[in-house]
Design an enzyme around this catalytic site. Sequence first.
Site, PDB file in Angstrom:
ATOM      1  N   ARG A 185      -4.098  16.208   9.767  1.00  0.00           N
ATOM      2  CA  ARG A 185      -4.601  17.439   9.159  1.00  0.00           C
ATOM      3  C   ARG A 185      -6.031  17.735   9.611  1.00  0.00           C
ATOM      4  NH1 ARG A 185      -5.697  16.932   4.390  1.00  0.00           N
ATOM      5  NH2 ARG A 185      -5.038  14.773   4.127  1.00  0.00           N
ATOM      6  N   LYS A 330       0.885  20.035   2.627  1.00  0.00           N
ATOM      7  CA  LYS A 330      -0.319  19.820   1.852  1.00  0.00           C
ATOM      8  C   LYS A 330      -0.990  21.149   1.490  1.00  0.00           C
ATOM      9  CE  LYS A 330      -0.399  15.648   0.633  1.00  0.00           C
ATOM     10  NZ  LYS A 330      -0.700  14.351   1.189  1.00  0.00           N
ATOM     11  N   HIS A 349      -1.720  13.958  -7.053  1.00  0.00           N
ATOM     12  CA  HIS A 349      -1.483  13.405  -5.722  1.00  0.00           C
ATOM     13  C   HIS A 349      -1.050  11.963  -5.921  1.00  0.00           C
ATOM     14  CE1 HIS A 349      -2.999  12.187  -1.487  1.00  0.00           C
ATOM     15  NE2 HIS A 349      -1.748  12.596  -1.444  1.00  0.00           N
ATOM     16  N   SER A 367      -4.663   8.753   1.390  1.00  0.00           N
ATOM     17  CA  SER A 367      -3.765   8.476   2.501  1.00  0.00           C
ATOM     18  C   SER A 367      -3.866   7.007   2.939  1.00  0.00           C
ATOM     19  CB  SER A 367      -4.134   9.390   3.668  1.00  0.00           C
ATOM     20  OG  SER A 367      -3.146   9.296   4.649  1.00  0.00           O
ATOM     21  N   LYS A 371       1.087   4.855  -1.574  1.00  0.00           N
ATOM     22  CA  LYS A 371       1.907   5.675  -2.485  1.00  0.00           C
ATOM     23  C   LYS A 371       3.378   5.669  -2.063  1.00  0.00           C
ATOM     24  CE  LYS A 371      -0.421   9.465  -1.736  1.00  0.00           C
ATOM     25  NZ  LYS A 371      -1.376   8.839  -0.809  1.00  0.00           N
ATOM     26  N   THR A 372       3.616   5.973  -0.781  1.00  0.00           N
ATOM     27  CA  THR A 372       4.987   6.065  -0.299  1.00  0.00           C
ATOM     28  C   THR A 372       5.645   4.680  -0.277  1.00  0.00           C
ATOM     29  OG1 THR A 372       4.417   7.995   1.029  1.00  0.00           O
ATOM     30  CG2 THR A 372       6.427   6.812   1.648  1.00  0.00           C
ATOM     31  N   ASP A 386       4.777  11.535  -3.176  1.00  0.00           N
ATOM     32  CA  ASP A 386       3.460  12.091  -2.854  1.00  0.00           C
ATOM     33  C   ASP A 386       2.890  13.172  -3.786  1.00  0.00           C
ATOM     34  OD1 ASP A 386       1.315  11.931  -0.873  1.00  0.00           O
ATOM     35  OD2 ASP A 386       1.897  13.942  -0.284  1.00  0.00           O
ATOM     36  N   ARG A 451       4.875   9.536  11.899  1.00  0.00           N
ATOM     37  CA  ARG A 451       5.452   9.881  10.592  1.00  0.00           C
ATOM     38  C   ARG A 451       6.940  10.150  10.653  1.00  0.00           C
ATOM     39  NH1 ARG A 451       2.085  10.677   5.778  1.00  0.00           N
ATOM     40  NH2 ARG A 451      -0.052  10.599   6.554  1.00  0.00           N
TER      41      ARG A 451
HETATM   42  N1  LIG Z   1      -0.568  -4.719   0.498  1.00  0.00           N
HETATM   43  C1  LIG Z   1      -0.126  -3.541   0.896  1.00  0.00           C
HETATM   44  N2  LIG Z   1       0.196  -2.574   0.004  1.00  0.00           N
HETATM   45  C2  LIG Z   1       0.601  -1.352   0.403  1.00  0.00           C
HETATM   46  N3  LIG Z   1       0.751  -0.985   1.691  1.00  0.00           N
HETATM   47  C3  LIG Z   1       0.456  -1.909   2.646  1.00  0.00           C
HETATM   48  C4  LIG Z   1       0.002  -3.198   2.290  1.00  0.00           C
HETATM   49  N4  LIG Z   1      -0.211  -3.882   3.431  1.00  0.00           N
HETATM   50  C5  LIG Z   1       0.094  -3.066   4.443  1.00  0.00           C
HETATM   51  N5  LIG Z   1       0.504  -1.863   3.997  1.00  0.00           N
HETATM   52  C6  LIG Z   1       0.866  -0.710   4.857  1.00  0.00           C
HETATM   53  O1  LIG Z   1      -0.044   0.353   4.566  1.00  0.00           O
HETATM   54  C7  LIG Z   1       0.582   1.613   4.700  1.00  0.00           C
HETATM   55  C8  LIG Z   1       0.511   2.398   3.395  1.00  0.00           C
HETATM   56  O2  LIG Z   1       0.839   3.719   3.706  1.00  0.00           O
HETATM   57  P1  LIG Z   1       1.641   4.731   2.786  1.00  0.00           P
HETATM   58  O3  LIG Z   1       2.522   4.000   1.833  1.00  0.00           O
HETATM   59  O4  LIG Z   1       2.272   5.731   3.668  1.00  0.00           O
HETATM   60  O5  LIG Z   1       0.416   5.378   2.008  1.00  0.00           O
HETATM   61  P2  LIG Z   1       0.291   6.791   1.331  1.00  0.00           P
HETATM   62  O6  LIG Z   1       1.660   7.270   0.992  1.00  0.00           O
HETATM   63  O7  LIG Z   1      -0.539   6.527   0.112  1.00  0.00           O
HETATM   64  O8  LIG Z   1      -0.404   7.656   2.322  1.00  0.00           O
HETATM   65  C9  LIG Z   1       2.010   1.351   5.091  1.00  0.00           C
HETATM   66  O9  LIG Z   1       2.094   1.471   6.469  1.00  0.00           O
HETATM   67  C10 LIG Z   1       2.230  -0.094   4.618  1.00  0.00           C
HETATM   68  O10 LIG Z   1       3.196  -0.745   5.354  1.00  0.00           O
HETATM   69  C1  LIG Z   2       0.758  14.022   4.503  1.00  0.00           C
HETATM   70  C2  LIG Z   2      -0.327  13.452   4.130  1.00  0.00           C
HETATM   71  O1  LIG Z   2      -0.327  12.540   3.100  1.00  0.00           O
HETATM   72  P1  LIG Z   2      -0.341  10.946   3.011  1.00  0.00           P
HETATM   73  O2  LIG Z   2      -1.142  10.438   4.133  1.00  0.00           O
HETATM   74  O3  LIG Z   2      -0.978  10.744   1.666  1.00  0.00           O
HETATM   75  O4  LIG Z   2       1.071  10.453   3.011  1.00  0.00           O
HETATM   76  C3  LIG Z   2      -1.576  13.893   4.721  1.00  0.00           C
HETATM   77  O5  LIG Z   2      -2.596  13.541   4.153  1.00  0.00           O
HETATM   78  O6  LIG Z   2      -1.557  14.602   5.744  1.00  0.00           O
HETATM   79 CA   LIG Z   3       2.579   8.991   2.115  1.00  0.00          CA
HETATM   80 MN   LIG Z   4       0.027  11.677   0.415  1.00  0.00          MN
END
Ligand SMILES: Nc1ncnc2c1ncn2[C@@H]1O[C@H](COP(=O)(O)OP(=O)(O)O)[C@@H](O)[C@H]1O
Ligand SMILES: C=C(OP(=O)(O)O)C(=O)O
Ligand SMILES: [Ca+2]
Ligand SMILES: [Mn+2]
Length: 667
Positions: A185, A330, A349, A367, A371-372, A386, A451
Amino acid sequence: MAGKGNENTGGDFSFSAAAARDALPRITTEKGGKSTDVCHDDTAPRVNFQTIDELHSLQRKRSAPTTPLRDGSASGVSGTSGPTTPVSSETMLQSVSASLASLTRETGPKLIRGDPTSAAKVAHVPVTPRSLPTADVSDSGLKFTHILHNLSPAELYEQAIKYEKGSFVTSTGALATLSGAKTGRSPKDKRVVKDETTEAELWWGKGSPNIEMDEQTFLVNRERAVDYLNSLDKVFVNDQYLNWDPENRIKVRIVSARAYHSLFMHNMCIRPTPEELENFGTPDFTIYNAGKFPCNRFTHYMTSSTSVDINLGRREMVILGTQYAGEMKKGLFGVMHYLMPKRKILSLHSGCNMGKDGDVALFFGLSGTGKTTLSTDHNRYLIGDDEHCWSETGVSNIEGGCYAKCIDLAREKEPDIWNAIKFGTVLENVVFDEHTREVDYTDKSVTENTRAAYPIEYIPNSKIPCVGPHPKNVILLACDAFGVLPPISKLNLAQTMYHFISGYTALVAGTEEGVKEPRATFSACFGAAFIMLHPTKYAAMLAEKMQAQGATGWLVNTGWSGGSYGSGSRIKLAYTRKIIDAIHSGSLLNASYRKTDIFGLEIPNEVEGVPSEILEPINAWEDKMAYEDTLLKLAGLFKSNFETFTSHKIGDDGKLTEEILAAGPNF
Ligand SMILES: Nc1ncnc2c1ncn2[C@@H]1O[C@H](COP(=O)(O)OP(=O)(O)O)[C@@H](O)[C@H]1O
Ligand SMILES: C=C(OP(=O)(O)O)C(=O)O
Ligand SMILES: [Ca+2]
Ligand SMILES: [Mn+2]
């Protein structure tokens, strides 16, 4: 079948393998019946086609409202005169024509439903203009634009593969695509129109993500986007919903130039049923995604070739100069952060899931904090990864899909996300083997921000409809690259608010130039880039809801342990999952705790499945002095970040405001 007793009779004759090896099989003619000396076979089934075109027309059965070939008038594949354009299609075209109308030429463009290559042979279906053309006639008003309305994933795959360079089917059936020059973004290019209403309502100035623009400049960019889209032979239109709460559902229309964008939004927004689509009517909000086309740097306010512009009054968003699909999802999230609080609904969020007993947990975080990853839990129902709403009745997901990071994705660690990468899923910016089309998730050649966007039902234990009761646990995720925050702390309400308003995480410096200091980021409400009102407005709503529901706040560090980035290591995902399990099960609520210095966080003495040494950060650090220095450094960053909020009152409760200010680090 006519003749019997002869293996060569009928359409499906066969001969033995031995015969095939030795010689050609002996040809025998039919016994009995018509006697003739000529070798012949008149037993094949009758065919329903006379020409190749007719054969091809049989292949595709007329169906669903999403297929572009539904209108006989635009299909060109049937030799006979097809059915006339159905009323609903005509209504849709008029509605899209109004959406795409230039604001200076008074009439919408002439639109045809369906792909230009299949419609080319037949007469065009003109759409009634909004009003009669005035003296301002232009060439663009004379041409036709084809509308690909709510195509199915299969149709969008074909469009992408035929027309968009960089589109490939991966070995598991996902659509691999490139988002172009922008692979993330562009928050610095996001602008919001400041008019009389929004000037009073929105958060402006220092710390605010809302960079202002005036109405006139918005219209200049809107016209630029609309002219670009109308100059194309075809545009994609998605009519979809946001928010699974039926009372607060928003109708969105996304007009875009790429099949990739259309499939992305098909996956990420809520997909209407054919009946809902028939009765869709006028959208509540429209996105014009002209991302391939830049904005004009000579236009007022433009500081780069990218501009993402939101006009809340017109209920429109314009995208110029970036094809990163996340801008759309977003951008709409920002709109929800404006619309929902007006209805006393809190937009969050956060990820969200629910246990078998109906216990709901929220996962806030910036980010990359998890969360995911952590809301996708094989033992729980996924409500969303999200974006959510918390209303009087409970929680609802805003979206219809998930957007997972793929970097270093491993089947063993994240099996549900791994398995969701199949036919229908958009895979952005990944690298794959040219021949086998197997994706190498460790490859960062295009970007680190690879992604996957997939419909939420691709996660086997997703909860459809994506709604749930009031949350029991509110988990704040921080990826602390300093390695000083405990892996788990229990928060009181004031601490929860303090950390929610702070919105801390740390970004790690790029590995290329050697290990540098991790950089602290504070993003109010764990999503400053998306909020529209002052952070304290959302915080007050969260406090009120948590209090009313008796929800517990938790701070989980998914980042470093035993040292900062470079010397320590990231807390194992398996340990974080154990911690989260203990929160869900309720076992952590009644565990024994002790308080940390400086931050005053309550940390448990033990968590099942997690080595106790890591629960108190100092124990995991070899260099205790370095730990103390780093802790103080982070505490100082928290303190100076919070200064901007010290003059704000949170809610009507003066006492809570005082408590929140006192809930930060003390040193
Ligand atoms: N202890 C941990 N807890 C959560 N995620 C972790 C951890 N260690 C490594 N990771 C990695 O960090 C990243 C977290 O990203 P994601 O779940 O997509 O975050 P968000 O959705 O908040 O943007 C993933 O690639 C995950 O595999
Ligand atoms: C899609 C997004 O969210 P996130 O990285 O929290 O998954 C973003 O921030 O562009
Ligand atoms: Ca995410
Ligand atoms: Mn997000």
